[in-house]
Scaffold this motif. Structure first.
Motif, PDB file in Angstrom:
ATOM      1  N   THR A 107      63.316 108.596  85.529  1.00 39.48           N
ATOM      2  CA  THR A 107      62.849 109.633  84.609  1.00 39.48           C
ATOM      3  C   THR A 107      61.457 109.276  83.832  1.00 39.48           C
ATOM      4  O   THR A 107      61.631 108.088  83.070  1.00 39.48           O
ATOM      5  CB  THR A 107      63.911 109.684  83.676  1.00 39.48           C
ATOM      6  N   ILE A 108      60.640 110.014  83.741  1.00 40.08           N
ATOM      7  CA  ILE A 108      59.298 109.975  83.058  1.00 40.08           C
ATOM      8  C   ILE A 108      59.593 110.973  81.776  1.00 40.08           C
ATOM      9  O   ILE A 108      59.457 112.163  81.844  1.00 40.08           O
ATOM     10  CB  ILE A 108      58.059 110.319  83.710  1.00 40.08           C
ATOM     11  N   SER A 109      59.460 109.964  80.642  1.00 41.52           N
ATOM     12  CA  SER A 109      59.908 110.987  79.352  1.00 41.52           C
ATOM     13  C   SER A 109      58.371 111.341  78.706  1.00 41.52           C
ATOM     14  O   SER A 109      58.134 112.561  78.180  1.00 41.52           O
ATOM     15  CB  SER A 109      60.559 110.288  78.359  1.00 41.52           C
ATOM     16  N   ASP A 110      57.477 110.270  79.003  1.00 38.26           N
ATOM     17  CA  ASP A 110      55.912 110.829  78.673  1.00 38.26           C
ATOM     18  C   ASP A 110      55.053 110.103  79.351  1.00 38.26           C
ATOM     19  O   ASP A 110      55.363 109.249  80.136  1.00 38.26           O
ATOM     20  CB  ASP A 110      55.628 109.928  77.099  1.00 38.26           C
ATOM     21  N   ALA A 111      53.937 111.022  79.594  1.00 41.40           N
ATOM     22  CA  ALA A 111      52.726 110.562  80.478  1.00 41.40           C
ATOM     23  C   ALA A 111      51.541 110.331  79.918  1.00 41.40           C
ATOM     24  O   ALA A 111      51.104 111.270  79.106  1.00 41.40           O
ATOM     25  CB  ALA A 111      52.766 111.261  81.794  1.00 41.40           C
ATOM     26  N   ILE A 112      50.644 109.633  80.003  1.00 42.75           N
ATOM     27  CA  ILE A 112      49.281 109.587  79.679  1.00 42.75           C
ATOM     28  C   ILE A 112      48.538 110.669  80.436  1.00 42.75           C
ATOM     29  O   ILE A 112      48.784 111.114  81.575  1.00 42.75           O
ATOM     30  CB  ILE A 112      48.490 108.333  80.002  1.00 42.75           C
ATOM     31  N   PRO A 113      47.818 111.506  79.695  1.00 43.90           N
ATOM     32  CA  PRO A 113      47.223 112.615  80.128  1.00 43.90           C
ATOM     33  C   PRO A 113      46.390 112.551  81.497  1.00 43.90           C
ATOM     34  O   PRO A 113      45.664 111.412  81.516  1.00 43.90           O
ATOM     35  CB  PRO A 113      46.405 113.167  79.130  1.00 43.90           C
ATOM     36  N   ALA A 114      46.779 113.004  82.785  1.00 43.35           N
ATOM     37  CA  ALA A 114      45.853 112.827  83.805  1.00 43.35           C
ATOM     38  C   ALA A 114      44.669 112.976  83.866  1.00 43.35           C
ATOM     39  O   ALA A 114      44.232 114.102  83.353  1.00 43.35           O
ATOM     40  CB  ALA A 114      46.753 113.215  85.003  1.00 43.35           C
ATOM     41  N   HIS A 115      43.895 112.340  84.791  1.00 41.76           N
ATOM     42  CA  HIS A 115      42.481 112.587  84.819  1.00 41.76           C
ATOM     43  C   HIS A 115      41.640 112.849  83.621  1.00 41.76           C
ATOM     44  O   HIS A 115      40.591 113.593  83.732  1.00 41.76           O
ATOM     45  CB  HIS A 115      42.341 113.788  85.999  1.00 41.76           C
ATOM     46  N   SER A 116      41.598 111.815  82.654  1.00 41.98           N
ATOM     47  CA  SER A 116      41.228 112.161  81.381  1.00 41.98           C
ATOM     48  C   SER A 116      40.417 111.024  80.896  1.00 41.98           C
ATOM     49  O   SER A 116      39.996 110.905  79.952  1.00 41.98           O
ATOM     50  CB  SER A 116      42.292 112.588  80.211  1.00 41.98           C
ATOM     51  N   GLY A 117      40.399 109.905  81.761  1.00 42.05           N
ATOM     52  CA  GLY A 117      39.636 108.796  81.582  1.00 42.05           C
ATOM     53  C   GLY A 117      40.489 107.724  80.613  1.00 42.05           C
ATOM     54  O   GLY A 117      40.040 106.714  80.271  1.00 42.05           O
ATOM     55  N   LEU A 118      41.839 107.668  80.738  1.00 41.55           N
ATOM     56  CA  LEU A 118      42.512 106.874  80.030  1.00 41.55           C
ATOM     57  C   LEU A 118      43.425 105.992  80.880  1.00 41.55           C
ATOM     58  O   LEU A 118      44.455 105.456  80.316  1.00 41.55           O
ATOM     59  CB  LEU A 118      43.656 107.772  78.899  1.00 41.55           C
ATOM     60  N   GLY A 119      43.191 106.148  82.184  1.00 40.08           N
ATOM     61  CA  GLY A 119      43.828 105.041  83.084  1.00 40.08           C
ATOM     62  C   GLY A 119      45.262 105.554  83.333  1.00 40.08           C
ATOM     63  O   GLY A 119      46.110 104.873  83.867  1.00 40.08           O
ATOM     64  N   SER A 120      45.684 106.875  83.701  1.00 38.85           N
ATOM     65  CA  SER A 120      47.028 107.387  83.688  1.00 38.85           C
ATOM     66  C   SER A 120      47.758 106.783  85.007  1.00 38.85           C
ATOM     67  O   SER A 120      48.601 106.461  85.130  1.00 38.85           O
ATOM     68  CB  SER A 120      46.763 108.859  83.716  1.00 38.85           C
ATOM     69  N   GLY A 121      46.858 107.150  86.134  1.00 36.40           N
ATOM     70  CA  GLY A 121      47.114 106.830  87.388  1.00 36.40           C
ATOM     71  C   GLY A 121      47.586 105.346  87.492  1.00 36.40           C
ATOM     72  O   GLY A 121      49.075 104.957  88.071  1.00 36.40           O
TER      73      GLY A 121
END
Length: 323
Positions: free
Chosen positions: A81-95
């Motif tokens: 279960t992913i409760s929070d995720a870093i915004p994708a493709h925003s330059g913050l290393g989400s992947g």
């Protein structure tokens, strides 16, 4: 069926600049970056009778889980279960943070030793930067030494804490995304060779200004070094991304922040997220208030740096994350 649950919280990161963005030296890329207190990717994992993955970025997380189980020879199923995720493709290393959070959680749940560098390579992360893996093991401001001949992520060569009182002003554009995947590879291929004189200047700025200023809590010196690096790297990437900043709206807000007295203006990775630094939360609030209409349509956040790595908990017992 075990009732054990492992929770992982992996921090977003700012990429503050490449050392050699064109890969002209013996090692490719290299970079300086920092961990942020927020946003973060937070997830939990437990054994289950059948696979079930839900939450933001569930598709990518499920693929990472399958790849890691195959590599580790794990035959059981899991609920993730992913409760929070870093915004994708925003330059913050989400992947990278999502991939390593899944790998870290699975290893902790199944009682297996950590292998962050190996997992990053297996999951296709760390091809250009070692900072994502570095901010799982610890926080602060870090420098990686660039990609060598190995398939492993670049090695970490320096790490310093981010001053407790300083704040990051994060400028996000919800309407835009930065290059990623095949588009990122194609964009790199279009760029001219980065001048060797600028490679040398960036390395000097990192080693002889940014890091010493950080150690002495000198935000003016640190900010000036980062802003100069960002300008040089941004001009190099401008033909691919349409300017020093990917998002014109972020560019306007960051210019307004600079005029108001903010330090270290720049863009993280391919953007569109921009950033600036302030010596205190109070000053950060003043700066954000001062830019007025330049912030219209943007998501502007005032954040602390993070001086520890990923949080990993099992049944409420903290296992790691105190680096």
């Amino acid at each position: 069926m075990t009732d054990d649950v492992v929770n992982v919280s992996a921090p977003a990161r700012l990429h503050l600049g490449f050392l050699d963005p064109g890969g002209q030296s013996a090692r490719r890329f290299g970079g300086i970056g920092m961990a942020l207190e927020e946003p973060a990717t937070r997830l939990s994992i437990r054994r289950a009778r059948q696979d079930h993955v839900d939450g933001p970025e569930a598709g990518r997380a499920a693929a990472y889980l399958v790849d890691m189980r195959r590599h580790l020879g794990i035959g059981v199923r899991h609920e993730l279960t992913i409760s929070d995720a870093i915004p994708a493709h925003s330059g913050l290393g989400s992947g990278t943070q999502l991939a390593l959070a899944v790998a870290t959680a699975l290893r902790a749940l199944e009682g297996l030793p950590a292998d962050l560098a190996g997992d990053a390579a297996r999951l296709g992360r760390g091809n250009r930067s070692g900072l994502g893996a570095a901010f799982v093991t610890g926080g602060g401001v870090a420098v990686d030494g660039g990609k060598g001949e190995s398939d492993m992520p670049p090695p970490l060569i320096a790490r310093l804490p981010f001053p407790h009182d300083w704040r990051v002003i994060l400028v996000l554009d919800p309407s835009d995304t930065g290059f990623h995947g095949a588009d990122e590879v194609a964009a790199f291929a279009t760029l001219a060779a980065f001048p060797e004189a600028q490679i040398a200047e960036i390395c000097r700025l990192v080693l002889m200004q940014a890091l010493p200023s950080l150690a002495e809590t000198d935000i003016a010196g640190f900010g000036a070094a980062i802003a100069t690096i960002q300008q040089m790297v941004g001009e190099h990437f401008a033909p691919a991304q349409g300017g020093v900043f990917t998002s014109p709206a972020v560019a306007r807000a960051c210019e307004a922040l600079a005029l108001a007295g903010a330090h270290g203006i720049g863009q993280s990775s391919w953007g569109p997220t921009g950033f600036a630094f302030a010596p205190s939360a109070r000053e950060a609030r003043r700066l954000v208030a001062a830019i007025g209409e330049a912030a219209a349509g943007l998501d502007i956040r005032i954040l602390a740096g993070r001086n520890h790595g990923a949080g990993v908990e099992r049944r409420g017992l903290r296992l790691t994350g105190t680096g």
